[in-house]
Design an enzyme around this catalytic site. Structure first.
Site, PDB file in Angstrom:
ATOM      1  N   LYS A   1       6.531  -1.961   1.958  1.00 63.13           N
ATOM      2  CA  LYS A   1       5.324  -1.390   2.571  1.00 63.13           C
ATOM      3  C   LYS A   1       4.162  -2.365   2.394  1.00 63.13           C
ATOM      4  O   LYS A   1       3.236  -2.148   1.599  1.00 63.13           O
ATOM      5  CB  LYS A   1       5.012  -0.008   1.980  1.00 63.13           C
ATOM      6  CG  LYS A   1       4.109   0.833   2.866  1.00 63.13           C
ATOM      7  CD  LYS A   1       4.163   2.287   2.476  1.00 63.13           C
ATOM      8  CE  LYS A   1       3.096   3.113   3.147  1.00 63.13           C
ATOM      9  NZ  LYS A   1       3.155   3.124   4.605  1.00 63.13           N
TER      10      LYS A   1
ATOM     11  N   GLU B   1      11.652   2.049  14.538  1.00 63.66           N
ATOM     12  CA  GLU B   1      10.758   3.115  14.055  1.00 63.66           C
ATOM     13  C   GLU B   1       9.436   2.992  14.784  1.00 63.66           C
ATOM     14  O   GLU B   1       9.229   2.065  15.574  1.00 63.66           O
ATOM     15  CB  GLU B   1      10.554   2.989  12.541  1.00 63.66           C
ATOM     16  CG  GLU B   1       9.903   1.672  12.147  1.00 63.66           C
ATOM     17  CD  GLU B   1       9.700   1.498  10.644  1.00 63.66           C
ATOM     18  OE1 GLU B   1       9.587   2.507   9.928  1.00 63.66           O
ATOM     19  OE2 GLU B   1       9.625   0.342  10.201  1.00 63.66           O
TER      20      GLU B   1
ATOM     21  N   ARG C   1       8.140   4.212  -4.516  1.00 65.20           N
ATOM     22  CA  ARG C   1       8.216   3.216  -3.444  1.00 65.20           C
ATOM     23  C   ARG C   1       7.160   2.121  -3.659  1.00 65.20           C
ATOM     24  O   ARG C   1       7.415   0.944  -3.362  1.00 65.20           O
ATOM     25  CB  ARG C   1       8.048   3.879  -2.077  1.00 65.20           C
ATOM     26  CG  ARG C   1       8.290   2.907  -0.927  1.00 65.20           C
ATOM     27  CD  ARG C   1       8.291   3.595   0.420  1.00 65.20           C
ATOM     28  NE  ARG C   1       6.981   4.161   0.731  1.00 65.20           N
ATOM     29  CZ  ARG C   1       6.731   4.905   1.811  1.00 65.20           C
ATOM     30  NH1 ARG C   1       7.690   5.189   2.670  1.00 65.20           N
ATOM     31  NH2 ARG C   1       5.520   5.377   2.026  1.00 65.20           N
TER      32      ARG C   1
ATOM     33  N   HIS D   1      -1.146 -21.257  -1.095  1.00 66.88           N
ATOM     34  CA  HIS D   1      -0.050 -20.344  -0.789  1.00 66.88           C
ATOM     35  C   HIS D   1       0.799 -19.874  -1.976  1.00 66.88           C
ATOM     36  O   HIS D   1       1.103 -18.698  -2.074  1.00 66.88           O
ATOM     37  CB  HIS D   1       0.852 -20.945   0.293  1.00 66.88           C
ATOM     38  CG  HIS D   1       0.216 -21.003   1.654  1.00 66.88           C
ATOM     39  ND1 HIS D   1      -0.928 -21.733   1.914  1.00 66.88           N
ATOM     40  CD2 HIS D   1       0.562 -20.419   2.821  1.00 66.88           C
ATOM     41  CE1 HIS D   1      -1.261 -21.598   3.186  1.00 66.88           C
ATOM     42  NE2 HIS D   1      -0.375 -20.800   3.762  1.00 66.88           N
TER      43      HIS D   1
ATOM     44  N   ARG E   1      -7.746 -20.266  -2.847  1.00 69.04           N
ATOM     45  CA  ARG E   1      -6.779 -20.133  -1.754  1.00 69.04           C
ATOM     46  C   ARG E   1      -5.731 -21.238  -1.784  1.00 69.04           C
ATOM     47  O   ARG E   1      -6.052 -22.415  -1.620  1.00 69.04           O
ATOM     48  CB  ARG E   1      -7.497 -20.130  -0.401  1.00 69.04           C
ATOM     49  CG  ARG E   1      -6.543 -19.773   0.742  1.00 69.04           C
ATOM     50  CD  ARG E   1      -7.215 -19.787   2.096  1.00 69.04           C
ATOM     51  NE  ARG E   1      -6.268 -19.369   3.132  1.00 69.04           N
ATOM     52  CZ  ARG E   1      -5.303 -20.151   3.638  1.00 69.04           C
ATOM     53  NH1 ARG E   1      -5.176 -21.392   3.208  1.00 69.04           N
ATOM     54  NH2 ARG E   1      -4.465 -19.682   4.551  1.00 69.04           N
TER      55      ARG E   1
ATOM     56  N   TYR F   1       0.834  -1.208   0.000  1.00 71.51           N
ATOM     57  CA  TYR F   1       0.000   0.000   0.000  1.00 71.51           C
ATOM     58  C   TYR F   1       0.859   1.245   0.000  1.00 71.51           C
ATOM     59  O   TYR F   1       2.079   1.182   0.195  1.00 71.51           O
ATOM     60  CB  TYR F   1      -0.967   0.003   1.191  1.00 71.51           C
ATOM     61  CG  TYR F   1      -0.322   0.303   2.533  1.00 71.51           C
ATOM     62  CD1 TYR F   1       0.487  -0.637   3.166  1.00 71.51           C
ATOM     63  CD2 TYR F   1      -0.524   1.529   3.168  1.00 71.51           C
ATOM     64  CE1 TYR F   1       1.067  -0.360   4.395  1.00 71.51           C
ATOM     65  CE2 TYR F   1       0.044   1.810   4.399  1.00 71.51           C
ATOM     66  CZ  TYR F   1       0.839   0.860   5.004  1.00 71.51           C
ATOM     67  OH  TYR F   1       1.419   1.138   6.215  1.00 71.51           O
TER      68      TYR F   1
ATOM     69  N   LEU G   1      10.860   1.011   7.370  1.00 71.31           N
ATOM     70  CA  LEU G   1      10.332   1.539   6.118  1.00 71.31           C
ATOM     71  C   LEU G   1      11.029   2.880   5.887  1.00 71.31           C
ATOM     72  O   LEU G   1      11.035   3.743   6.776  1.00 71.31           O
ATOM     73  CB  LEU G   1       8.823   1.761   6.216  1.00 71.31           C
ATOM     74  CG  LEU G   1       8.237   2.254   4.894  1.00 71.31           C
ATOM     75  CD1 LEU G   1       8.121   1.102   3.905  1.00 71.31           C
ATOM     76  CD2 LEU G   1       6.885   2.903   5.105  1.00 71.31           C
TER      77      LEU G   1
HETATM   78  N1  PMP Z   1       7.347   3.609   9.077  1.00 74.57           N
HETATM   79  C1  PMP Z   1       6.204   2.917   9.009  1.00 74.57           C
HETATM   80  C2  PMP Z   1       6.138   1.549   9.611  1.00 74.57           C
HETATM   81  C3  PMP Z   1       5.076   3.486   8.381  1.00 74.57           C
HETATM   82  O1  PMP Z   1       3.927   2.798   8.296  1.00 74.57           O
HETATM   83  C4  PMP Z   1       5.163   4.803   7.868  1.00 74.57           C
HETATM   84  C5  PMP Z   1       3.958   5.463   7.253  1.00 74.57           C
HETATM   85  N2  PMP Z   1       3.673   4.944   6.002  1.00 74.57           N
HETATM   86  C6  PMP Z   1       6.381   5.475   7.942  1.00 74.57           C
HETATM   87  C7  PMP Z   1       7.455   4.845   8.555  1.00 74.57           C
HETATM   88  C8  PMP Z   1       6.546   6.851   7.371  1.00 74.57           C
HETATM   89  O2  PMP Z   1       6.574   6.812   5.964  1.00 74.57           O
HETATM   90  P1  PMP Z   1       6.116   8.048   5.082  1.00 74.57           P
HETATM   91  O3  PMP Z   1       6.945   9.210   5.512  1.00 74.57           O
HETATM   92  O4  PMP Z   1       6.421   7.610   3.699  1.00 74.57           O
HETATM   93  O5  PMP Z   1       4.666   8.259   5.336  1.00 74.57           O
END
Ligand code: PMP
Length: 287
Positions: A147, A180, A52, A102, A100, A33, A205
């Site tokens: 993501k 994070e 991304r 895998h 369904r 996403y 991320l």
């Molecule tokens: N880390 C994670 C786990 C996230 O879900 C997000 C938000 N998408 C971010 C960092 C920040 O990313 P961005 O600045 O691209 O929104």
């Protein structure tokens, strides 16, 4: 006004926006996403977000559902139909609908859905007061650079934050270093005035906002370094903040039970928030 969603090529009322029960996103979290901010009617950092998205899809070998040009046109149509001036576009691509099983299905077409919604900007008082974060164990997999829509650890972490009166939970690796937030990147400013955030490896991320902030910090000649930092270091930092497409730069004034600085937004965090807002309205904006 009723909301409109985009489902595989069609704009449909939000209340009727549905995918099949055997969509692999629903059954396996087999999808990715993106969230793109809309500010004053224009997209912020749209191209890096779409880059991304492509990277996440490629890493999981999910075909791209359409060309970037077509996707950008559909995003704009969705924003127009929902009359969004300030809000966001959420888009999700999954490996598609298949019986369904895998392994990757042979003939599935990727599914793409998009929604858009309005969001309110934080008030200056809220920014000044900052937010609380809690620290929790990072229990995620080794590909946090993708993501993916598989967000269960993030969901559990954010819920724990809410139950503790916090805005975000900072996830902590086995070495006691912050990776994070559950939906944002983590930053501190040391007592020496150095801006610190974790390097973009597969542990986090790589936030698009994170990259823009690093670019702005570099241009402004700020001292910054990409390195892991510990929870202890964060608690004795001069300032802390989180970044994301929807939180921009949000000052952190409490980590667990420790008040950061004087309990108000730090000056470097405020400055970066302001310069990010200028950037989002100018250079980072695409009509
Ligand atoms: N880390 C994670 C786990 C996230 O879900 C997000 C938000 N998408 C971010 C960092 C920040 O990313 P961005 O600045 O691209 O929104």
């Amino acid at each position: 006004m009723s909301r409109i969603a985009y489902v595989n090529g069609r704009f449909v009322p939000h209340s009727h926006a549905e995918v099949h029960v055997e969509d692999r996103g629903y059954q396996f979290a087999d999808g990715v996403y993106e969230v793109v901010l809309v500010q004053n009617g224009v997209m912020v950092d749209e191209i890096p977000h779409l880059e991304r998205l492509d990277r996440s899809l490629d890493e999981l070998r999910i075909p791209h559902p359409m060309s970037r040009g077509a996707l950008r046109a559909q995003m704009r149509e969705l924003v127009r139909q929902n009359r969004i001036r300030n809000g966001l576009v959420y888009m999700q691509v999954t490996r598609g609908v298949a019986k369904r099983d895998h392994p990757f299905p042979k003939n599935a077409k990727p599914s793409i859905v998009m929604t858009a919604k309005r969001i309110a900007m934080a008030t200056p008082e809220a920014v000044e007061n900052g937010v609380k974060v809690i620290t929790i164990k990072d229990i995620r997999w080794e590909r946090c650079d993708i993501k993916s829509i598989a967000l269960l650890p993030n969901v559990l972490g954010k819920q724990q934050a809410r139950e503790n009166g916090a805005f975000e939970a900072w996830q902590v690796d086995e070495d006691g270093k912050v990776t994070e937030g559950t939906s944002s990147n983590a930053w501190i400013v040391t007592q020496d005035g150095e801006l610190v955030t974790r390097p973009a490896t597969n542990d986090i991320l790589n936030g698009i906002t994170r990259m823009s902030i690093l670019k702005l910090a570099d241009r402004q000649g700020l001292k910054f370094v990409e390195r892991p930092f510990s929870v202890e270091e964060a608690k004795s930092a001069r300032e802390a903040f989180v970044s994301s497409a929807t939180a921009f730069v949000t000052p952190v004034t409490q980590i667990d039970d420790t008040v950061i600085g004087n309990g108000k937004a730090g000056s470097l965090s405020r400055g970066l928030r302001d310069s990010y807002m200028d950037y989002a309205a100018g250079e980072g904006a695409t009509a």
